[in-house]
Design a protein around this motif. Structure first.
Motif, PDB file in Angstrom:
ATOM      1  N   MET A  75      -5.925   3.975  -7.287  1.00  0.00           N
ATOM      2  CA  MET A  75      -6.913   3.275  -6.658  1.00  0.00           C
ATOM      3  C   MET A  75      -7.400   1.886  -7.262  1.00  0.00           C
ATOM      4  SD  MET A  75      -9.938   3.808  -4.942  1.00  0.00           S
ATOM      5  CE  MET A  75     -10.376   5.373  -4.515  1.00  0.00           C
ATOM      6  N   SER A 108      -4.705  -0.343  -5.616  1.00  0.00           N
ATOM      7  CA  SER A 108      -5.152  -0.660  -4.161  1.00  0.00           C
ATOM      8  C   SER A 108      -6.277  -1.469  -4.168  1.00  0.00           C
ATOM      9  CB  SER A 108      -5.514   0.639  -3.535  1.00  0.00           C
ATOM     10  OG  SER A 108      -6.714   0.877  -3.179  1.00  0.00           O
ATOM     11  N   ARG A 158      -7.034  12.696   1.670  1.00  0.00           N
ATOM     12  CA  ARG A 158      -6.317  11.400   2.010  1.00  0.00           C
ATOM     13  C   ARG A 158      -6.233  11.235   3.374  1.00  0.00           C
ATOM     14  NH1 ARG A 158      -4.014   8.670  -2.018  1.00  0.00           N
ATOM     15  NH2 ARG A 158      -5.076   9.016  -4.000  1.00  0.00           N
ATOM     16  N   GLU A 196     -12.857  10.222   2.682  1.00  0.00           N
ATOM     17  CA  GLU A 196     -11.904  10.847   1.609  1.00  0.00           C
ATOM     18  C   GLU A 196     -12.676  11.297   0.389  1.00  0.00           C
ATOM     19  OE1 GLU A 196      -7.851   8.214   2.144  1.00  0.00           O
ATOM     20  OE2 GLU A 196      -9.478   7.352   0.914  1.00  0.00           O
ATOM     21  N   ASN A 197     -13.770  10.608   0.296  1.00  0.00           N
ATOM     22  CA  ASN A 197     -14.785  10.973  -1.063  1.00  0.00           C
ATOM     23  C   ASN A 197     -15.230  12.424  -0.756  1.00  0.00           C
ATOM     24  OD1 ASN A 197     -14.000   8.738  -2.584  1.00  0.00           O
ATOM     25  ND2 ASN A 197     -15.718   7.680  -1.716  1.00  0.00           N
ATOM     26  N   MET A 215     -19.407   1.639  -4.103  1.00  0.00           N
ATOM     27  CA  MET A 215     -18.320   2.965  -4.111  1.00  0.00           C
ATOM     28  C   MET A 215     -19.075   4.135  -4.370  1.00  0.00           C
ATOM     29  SD  MET A 215     -14.885   1.463  -5.944  1.00  0.00           S
ATOM     30  CE  MET A 215     -13.976   2.767  -5.769  1.00  0.00           C
ATOM     31  N   THR A 247       0.913  -1.242  -0.154  1.00  0.00           N
ATOM     32  CA  THR A 247       0.145  -0.103  -0.027  1.00  0.00           C
ATOM     33  C   THR A 247       0.901   1.117  -0.096  1.00  0.00           C
ATOM     34  OG1 THR A 247       0.020  -0.327   2.341  1.00  0.00           O
ATOM     35  CG2 THR A 247      -2.174  -0.734   1.076  1.00  0.00           C
ATOM     36  N   PHE A 257     -18.338   8.230  -4.140  1.00  0.00           N
ATOM     37  CA  PHE A 257     -17.104   8.251  -4.842  1.00  0.00           C
ATOM     38  C   PHE A 257     -17.343   8.531  -6.153  1.00  0.00           C
ATOM     39  CE2 PHE A 257     -14.253   6.085  -7.750  1.00  0.00           C
ATOM     40  CZ  PHE A 257     -12.875   6.519  -7.443  1.00  0.00           C
ATOM     41  N   VAL A 258     -16.712   9.672  -6.877  1.00  0.00           N
ATOM     42  CA  VAL A 258     -16.736  10.189  -8.193  1.00  0.00           C
ATOM     43  C   VAL A 258     -15.475  10.175  -8.810  1.00  0.00           C
ATOM     44  CG1 VAL A 258     -17.758  12.048  -9.470  1.00  0.00           C
ATOM     45  CG2 VAL A 258     -18.694  11.899  -7.320  1.00  0.00           C
ATOM     46  N   MET A 290     -11.007  13.085  10.126  1.00  0.00           N
ATOM     47  CA  MET A 290     -11.217  11.725   9.476  1.00  0.00           C
ATOM     48  C   MET A 290     -10.616  10.776  10.557  1.00  0.00           C
ATOM     49  SD  MET A 290     -10.035  10.322   5.923  1.00  0.00           S
ATOM     50  CE  MET A 290      -9.688  12.013   4.882  1.00  0.00           C
ATOM     51  N   LEU A 315      -5.120  -5.142  -4.794  1.00  0.00           N
ATOM     52  CA  LEU A 315      -4.382  -5.706  -3.956  1.00  0.00           C
ATOM     53  C   LEU A 315      -5.440  -6.283  -2.801  1.00  0.00           C
ATOM     54  CD1 LEU A 315      -1.637  -2.936  -2.977  1.00  0.00           C
ATOM     55  CD2 LEU A 315      -1.163  -5.226  -3.899  1.00  0.00           C
ATOM     56  N   ARG A 316      -6.465  -5.483  -2.715  1.00  0.00           N
ATOM     57  CA  ARG A 316      -7.437  -5.716  -1.601  1.00  0.00           C
ATOM     58  C   ARG A 316      -8.171  -7.076  -2.178  1.00  0.00           C
ATOM     59  NH1 ARG A 316     -11.134  -7.908  -0.192  1.00  0.00           N
ATOM     60  NH2 ARG A 316     -13.222  -7.443   0.784  1.00  0.00           N
ATOM     61  N   TYR A 317      -8.404  -7.164  -3.444  1.00  0.00           N
ATOM     62  CA  TYR A 317      -9.188  -8.262  -3.654  1.00  0.00           C
ATOM     63  C   TYR A 317      -8.372  -9.436  -4.135  1.00  0.00           C
ATOM     64  CZ  TYR A 317     -13.858  -6.196  -3.227  1.00  0.00           C
ATOM     65  OH  TYR A 317     -14.815  -5.534  -2.680  1.00  0.00           O
ATOM     66  N   GLN A 366     -14.130  14.680   1.028  1.00  0.00           N
ATOM     67  CA  GLN A 366     -13.161  15.666   1.229  1.00  0.00           C
ATOM     68  C   GLN A 366     -13.129  16.330   2.645  1.00  0.00           C
ATOM     69  OE1 GLN A 366     -12.299  18.262  -1.812  1.00  0.00           O
ATOM     70  NE2 GLN A 366     -14.007  17.054  -3.367  1.00  0.00           N
ATOM     71  N   PRO A 391     -11.345  15.611  -6.749  1.00  0.00           N
ATOM     72  CA  PRO A 391     -10.433  15.615  -5.637  1.00  0.00           C
ATOM     73  C   PRO A 391     -11.094  14.788  -4.415  1.00  0.00           C
ATOM     74  CG  PRO A 391     -11.312  17.526  -6.206  1.00  0.00           C
ATOM     75  CD  PRO A 391     -12.115  16.808  -7.326  1.00  0.00           C
ATOM     76  N   ARG A 392      -9.955  14.238  -3.580  1.00  0.00           N
ATOM     77  CA  ARG A 392     -10.310  13.609  -2.623  1.00  0.00           C
ATOM     78  C   ARG A 392      -9.299  13.935  -1.336  1.00  0.00           C
ATOM     79  NH1 ARG A 392      -9.322   7.988  -2.940  1.00  0.00           N
ATOM     80  NH2 ARG A 392     -11.390   7.285  -1.627  1.00  0.00           N
ATOM     81  N   PHE A 417     -12.550   5.581   3.464  1.00  0.00           N
ATOM     82  CA  PHE A 417     -13.088   5.603   2.051  1.00  0.00           C
ATOM     83  C   PHE A 417     -14.157   6.860   1.864  1.00  0.00           C
ATOM     84  CE2 PHE A 417     -15.660   4.489  -1.753  1.00  0.00           C
ATOM     85  CZ  PHE A 417     -14.358   4.642  -2.677  1.00  0.00           C
TER      86      PHE A 417
END
Lengths: 321, 268
Positions: free
Chosen positions: A213, A216, A290, B105-106, A277, A188, A282-283, B114, A219-221, B108, A287-288, B102
């Protein structure tokens, strides 16, 4: 299936484990470039010495590094032997006359057949393979059994040894370096570091966040899918499919009986995952923030400066010499 | 106060075979409604329509006064969380901590908030000791709890449980149910989509779906006792209720009660 290890990361102590993945990736690139630029023996020996020192200072598990190198052995041996046989530049170092006679060929065949039958029971398979190979050439060069119907010469040139040596050393150094990276960095973190290092590619509209994404999620699956494959194999086995035996044709059918359900299930899974998701806001491309942040420490600056110094030193030594 | 208003909602994948037909449903804030129906009754489709994963062919959906459209879908998703059926297919993160993060984060959410929220909600679903664990080391019930924490952390007003317990063992199912109850007591609007009669015991109201239509929408005890509706939708009345019904209808004396209970215990 409960303890699947993805990647080769093993938790440990030592400064390499604590370092920022970005530093490790960039330093790796610098050091690999250096390994390619080096052209003289002294520098190469110094470089290898430094690498060994790094392994000890970084408290890397040496056995794991060796096991990382093992699959490379055949490649290295073949490259070296090919150079010896076919590189004809530079001064002549050694020359043998090869004596092809029926009895000689018989002797060689016996050697090869003996090797073929005992190899399964031998430790150090690789060394016996090389020994047999060298033995074949040695037999042709030294034995004089009966009249020869043809002769050949084996010439070894200066450049062949040098080029062979450098290719082998370079490959060893590069693989050892990347093994150090994968041994000391969690998948990760590696992913996070790669994303960060690749982020300048955004200029070319490459969406590095999404690539990260994807990695990652893969990796998770992996463990989930392995579990699934295991279940399907059991289910198919209970219907009479034998995964361990059969001819080549049967083997293909067995693999198909595993792959088809795997594909269908994976598509269904991805569909559901995409829904989950999206339902969690999740779009793609948005921007996200972290949770994981990479922290740059003093050690990172030092490591980066040192690796950059190594690169410059190697370049200057090449220019000067 | 109304929180969800669904008016004349219709949906189909292929014209001529409606999945949902003319659904009108209102949910009050803080309510717990159960959507009961057999496979293929359209109950999961309803939850996907609510968060805009599918687009309705007819009718309107309002969540918290906001009408669902292409422009508002992202705002509406901030108000509704869904816990899906398969615990594995909604676990996005590599670890429990990453998975709860998750959604944040979406949205923001800043990193400090968080971290606080992850701790807080992991404790709430009793998964605080598992924050660094990977999904393949967790049981189905634990994964569903993580999914709940992920939604709680996003602080949505409404949580839809879309057959969230159907793949769990009895123990996992009970913890999830008691968690639903706790959340509802704290003011979260709960929509539980299920085909399990026992689960529908909890909750204020039951909406029975059959072939894409609402055939009953009433208080929980009224629906559970309604033999006709349950038979219509291929659901079986709970055993104690059946006993009660028999006792009532036959106007029985003590001895007869016994023999009936005997019979029921033998068959049920």
């Amino acid at each position: 299936m409960k303890n699947i290890v993805i990647g080769r990361f093993v938790p440990g102590k030592g400064f390499l484990y604590r370092m920022d993945p970005r530093t490790k990736i960039i330093a790796l690139v610098f050091l690999m470039a250096s390994a390619f630029i080096i052209r003289d023996f002294t520098t190469m020996f110094v470089a290898v010495g430094l690498l060994v020192a790094l392994l000890f200072v970084g408290r890397i598990n040496i056995i794991r590094v060796f096991s990382g190198l093992r699959p490379l052995m055949y490649l290295l041996a073949f490259t070296f032997i090919f150079q010896l046989l076919f590189n004809t530049q530079g001064d002549l170092v050694a020359s043998w006359e090869l004596h092809y006679s029926p009895l000689n060929i018989l002797a060689v065949t016996m050697l090869v057949v003996t090797w073929f039958f005992v190899r399964r029971r031998l430790p150090f398979k690789f060394f016996f393979f090389i020994a047999t190979f060298v033995g074949v050439i040695a037999l042709f060069a030294t034995l004089r059994l009966g009249p020869a119907f043809a002769t050949g010469t084996l010439n070894i040139h200066q450049n062949a040894i040098e080029t062979g040596f450098f290719i082998v050393m370079r490959l060893l150094v590069i693989v050892t370096l990347s093994t150090i990276l994968t041994l000391t960095t969690k998948p990760t973190d590696l992913n996070l570091g790669l994303e960060s290092v690749m982020s300048p590619l955004k200029v070319f509209r490459i969406r590095t966040e999404e690539m990260a994404m994807i990695i990652s999620i893969s990796l998770r699956y992996i463990p989930t899918l392995l579990d699934e494959a295991n279940k399907i194999m059991l289910a198919q086995a209970s219907r009479g499919v034998d995964f361990s035996e059969g001819k080549f044709k049967d083997k293909i059918m067995q693999i198909v009986s595993l792959l088809v359900p795997m594909f269908i299930i994976s598509f269904k899974r991805s569909d559901e995952l995409a829904n989950a998701m999206e339902a969690r806001s999740f779009v793609p491309g948005q921007p996200r923030t972290r949770l994981h942040q990479l922290t740059w420490g003093f050690a990172d600056t030092v490591a980066l400066v040192v690796s950059l110094l190594v690169l410059t030193a190697v370049i200057t030594s090449r220019v000067v010499m | 106060m109304r929180i969800i208003d669904i008016e004349n909602l219709s949906f189909h994948y292929r014209a001529g075979t409606p999945v949902l037909e003319d659904i009108t449903l209102h949910v009050d804030k803080g309510e717990w409604i159960t959507i009961l129906g057999h496979n293929g009754s359209g109950k999961s489709t309803l939850s996907k329509l609510l968060v805009g994963l599918l687009r309705a062919k007819k009718g309107t959906i309002k969540v918290g006064g906001l009408e669902l459209s292409e422009n508002t879908v992202y705002d509406i998703r901030k108000k509704i969380g869904i816990v899906f059926q398969n615990p594995d297919n909604q676990f996005v993160g590599v670890t429990v901590r990453d998975d709860i993060a998750f959604g944040l984060e979406n949205l923001q959410i800043p990193r400090d908030t968080m971290i606080e929220r992850i701790e807080q909600y992991a404790r709430k679903v009793d998964m605080a000791d598992y924050l660094n664990k990977e999904p393949h080391n967790l049981s189905g019930g634990q994964k569903q709890r993580v999914a709940i924490a992920g939604i709680l952390a996003m602080e949505t007003d409404i949580i839809i449980f879309d057959e969230a317990t159907s793949m769990l063992d009895p123990k996992g199912r009970n913890t999830i149910l008691s968690m639903m109850k706790q959340l509802n007591d704290e003011g979260v609007t709960v929509i539980n989509i299920t085909h399990d009669m026992k689960e529908s015991l909890y909750g204020d109201r039951i909406v029975v779906l059959k072939n894409g239509k609402i055939i009953k929408d009433d208080k929980t005890d009224a629906v559970l006792k309604d033999q006709e509706i349950l038979e219509k939708s291929n659901l079986e009345m709970l055993l104690p209720l059946r006993v009660l019904r028999l006792l009532e209808s036959e106007n029985v004396k003590d001895e007869k009660v016994r023999s009936y209970l005997w019979q029921l215990s033998l068959t049920g």
